[in-house]
Structures are given as structure tokens and as C-alpha cells.
Design a protein around this motif. Structure first.
Motif, PDB file in Angstrom:
ATOM      1  N   LEU A  88       0.814  -1.216   0.000  1.00 28.56           N
ATOM      2  CA  LEU A  88       0.000   0.000   0.000  1.00 28.56           C
ATOM      3  C   LEU A  88       0.853   1.274   0.000  1.00 28.56           C
ATOM      4  CD1 LEU A  88      -2.844  -0.968   2.498  1.00 28.56           C
ATOM      5  CD2 LEU A  88      -2.918  -0.914   0.009  1.00 28.56           C
ATOM      6  N   GLU A  89       2.138   1.135  -0.157  1.00 32.15           N
ATOM      7  CA  GLU A  89       3.039   2.285  -0.180  1.00 32.15           C
ATOM      8  C   GLU A  89       3.337   2.635  -1.640  1.00 32.15           C
ATOM      9  OE1 GLU A  89       4.983   5.407   0.662  1.00 32.15           O
ATOM     10  OE2 GLU A  89       4.155   4.260   2.320  1.00 32.15           O
ATOM     11  N   PRO A  90       2.753   3.735  -2.165  1.00 27.89           N
ATOM     12  CA  PRO A  90       2.918   4.071  -3.591  1.00 27.89           C
ATOM     13  C   PRO A  90       4.366   4.148  -4.063  1.00 27.89           C
ATOM     14  CG  PRO A  90       1.229   5.443  -2.622  1.00 27.89           C
ATOM     15  CD  PRO A  90       1.870   4.686  -1.487  1.00 27.89           C
ATOM     16  N   ALA A  91       5.245   4.644  -3.218  1.00 26.40           N
ATOM     17  CA  ALA A  91       6.646   4.707  -3.641  1.00 26.40           C
ATOM     18  C   ALA A  91       7.215   3.309  -3.824  1.00 26.40           C
ATOM     19  CB  ALA A  91       7.467   5.490  -2.623  1.00 26.40           C
ATOM     20  N   ASP A  92       6.800   2.370  -2.976  1.00 22.21           N
ATOM     21  CA  ASP A  92       7.343   1.007  -3.046  1.00 22.21           C
ATOM     22  C   ASP A  92       6.770   0.193  -4.195  1.00 22.21           C
ATOM     23  OD1 ASP A  92       8.954   1.509  -0.865  1.00 22.21           O
ATOM     24  OD2 ASP A  92       7.618   0.539   0.564  1.00 22.21           O
ATOM     25  N   GLN A 131      -1.007   9.559 -11.949  1.00 27.82           N
ATOM     26  CA  GLN A 131      -2.423   9.206 -11.851  1.00 27.82           C
ATOM     27  C   GLN A 131      -2.582   7.689 -11.824  1.00 27.82           C
ATOM     28  OE1 GLN A 131      -4.117  11.420 -15.112  1.00 27.82           O
ATOM     29  NE2 GLN A 131      -4.068  13.335 -13.969  1.00 27.82           N
ATOM     30  N   GLU A 132      -1.820   6.997 -12.663  1.00 28.29           N
ATOM     31  CA  GLU A 132      -1.850   5.529 -12.681  1.00 28.29           C
ATOM     32  C   GLU A 132      -1.445   4.967 -11.326  1.00 28.29           C
ATOM     33  OE1 GLU A 132       0.869   2.020 -14.638  1.00 28.29           O
ATOM     34  OE2 GLU A 132       0.469   3.791 -15.875  1.00 28.29           O
ATOM     35  N   CYS A 133      -0.442   5.568 -10.708  1.00 28.70           N
ATOM     36  CA  CYS A 133       0.021   5.141  -9.398  1.00 28.70           C
ATOM     37  C   CYS A 133      -1.116   5.187  -8.383  1.00 28.70           C
ATOM     38  CB  CYS A 133       1.169   6.034  -8.935  1.00 28.70           C
ATOM     39  SG  CYS A 133       1.673   5.765  -7.229  1.00 28.70           S
TER      40      CYS A 133
END
Length: 140
Positions: A88-92, A131-133
Motif C-alpha cells: 500500500l506504499e505508492p513509492a514502493d 495518476q496511474e500510481c
């Protein structure tokens, strides 16, 4: 190490942490101060209405009392990250794999060259990419 903060449109703030430096609560607090300044400059409409929030992971620095007090004092809405949920971490799940793929196979002379190339790749991510992220985050 890279600390990066982004929204639906683009990167708002990033910092490369010097090799050997630990991101402790004091350093993270200073980074958050610079993040707030970056939001004020880059997203004035969000700053004016305080219409933004911060998604934290469960790093000890993120959960530190001085960090929580600072965020509360400045009315920063935070979304707590569920324990043991790196998916759930967008950067990861989105940003770092994308950076790694772009930099894979290149030989760099020194850390300055790595920073230069990683910065270029961060800036090259399109609005559609961010946006996709967040769409992927919603699905997760």
C-alpha cells in the motif's frame, strides 16, 4: 536513500539522504518542514485550503511523537499505513520499481551521477504516470 513526496500530478518534494545517514525522527521532522514549504510554493491552492494529506508508512521516524505533534500542530491530515502492508506504499509498488527499471544496467562513476540520473528520471514521470500510481493504490 531517497525520500520522495508526490501527488496525483507530480513530485512535490524529494531529498537524497547522504550515505550513512539514518532517517531518524529529527531528520524526518526537518524533511517535513521542507515538504510543507514545497507544498506552499508548488500547490498554493491546496495550501490555502489545507486540502492535502500525508500517507505514512510505519517507519519509526514517521510514528515518532515529535513528528505526530508537529503534524497535529499544523493540521496536517495523515492516513496511517496499516502494519505489514508494503503493497500500500505508492513509492514502493510504483515509483521505486520504475526508477530502478530506468537506471538498471547503467554504470555510474559516483553517487553524484546516480543522484543526477535518478533526479532526471523522477522529473520525466508524466502526470498520467502519477495518476496511474494512485489508481493502483485505490485498487490495492
Amino acid at each position: 536513500m531517497l525520500e520522495v513526496f508526490f501527488d496525483y500530478d507530480s513530485v512535490i518534494h524529494y531529498e537524497f539522504i547522504p550515505q550513512g545517514q539514518t532517517v531518524n525522527k529529527e531528520l524526518y521532522l526537518e524533511i517535513l518542514k521542507r515538504l510543507r514549504d514545497a507544498i506552499r510554493r508548488k500547490r498554493p491552492e491546496k495550501w490555502a485550503t489545507n486540502d492535502w494529506f500525508l500517507l505514512h508508512d510505519n517507519a519509526p521516524a514517521d510514528r515518532a511523537l515529535i513528528v505526530k505533534k508537529y503534524l497535529a500542530r499544523h493540521s496536517v491530515t495523515t492516513l496511517e499505513h496499516p502494519p505489514y502492508s508494503p503493497d500500500l506504499e505508492p513509492a514502493d509498488f510504483y515509483l521505486f520499481p520504475r526508477l530502478k527499471m530506468k537506471l538498471k544496467g547503467h554504470r555510474f562513476v559516483d553517487s553524484d551521477e546516480v543522484i543526477e540520473n535518478a533526479t532526471k528520471q523522477l522529473k520525466d514521470i508524466s502526470k498520467n504516470g502519477f495518476q496511474e500510481c494512485f489508481e493502483q493504490l485505490y485498487e490495492r
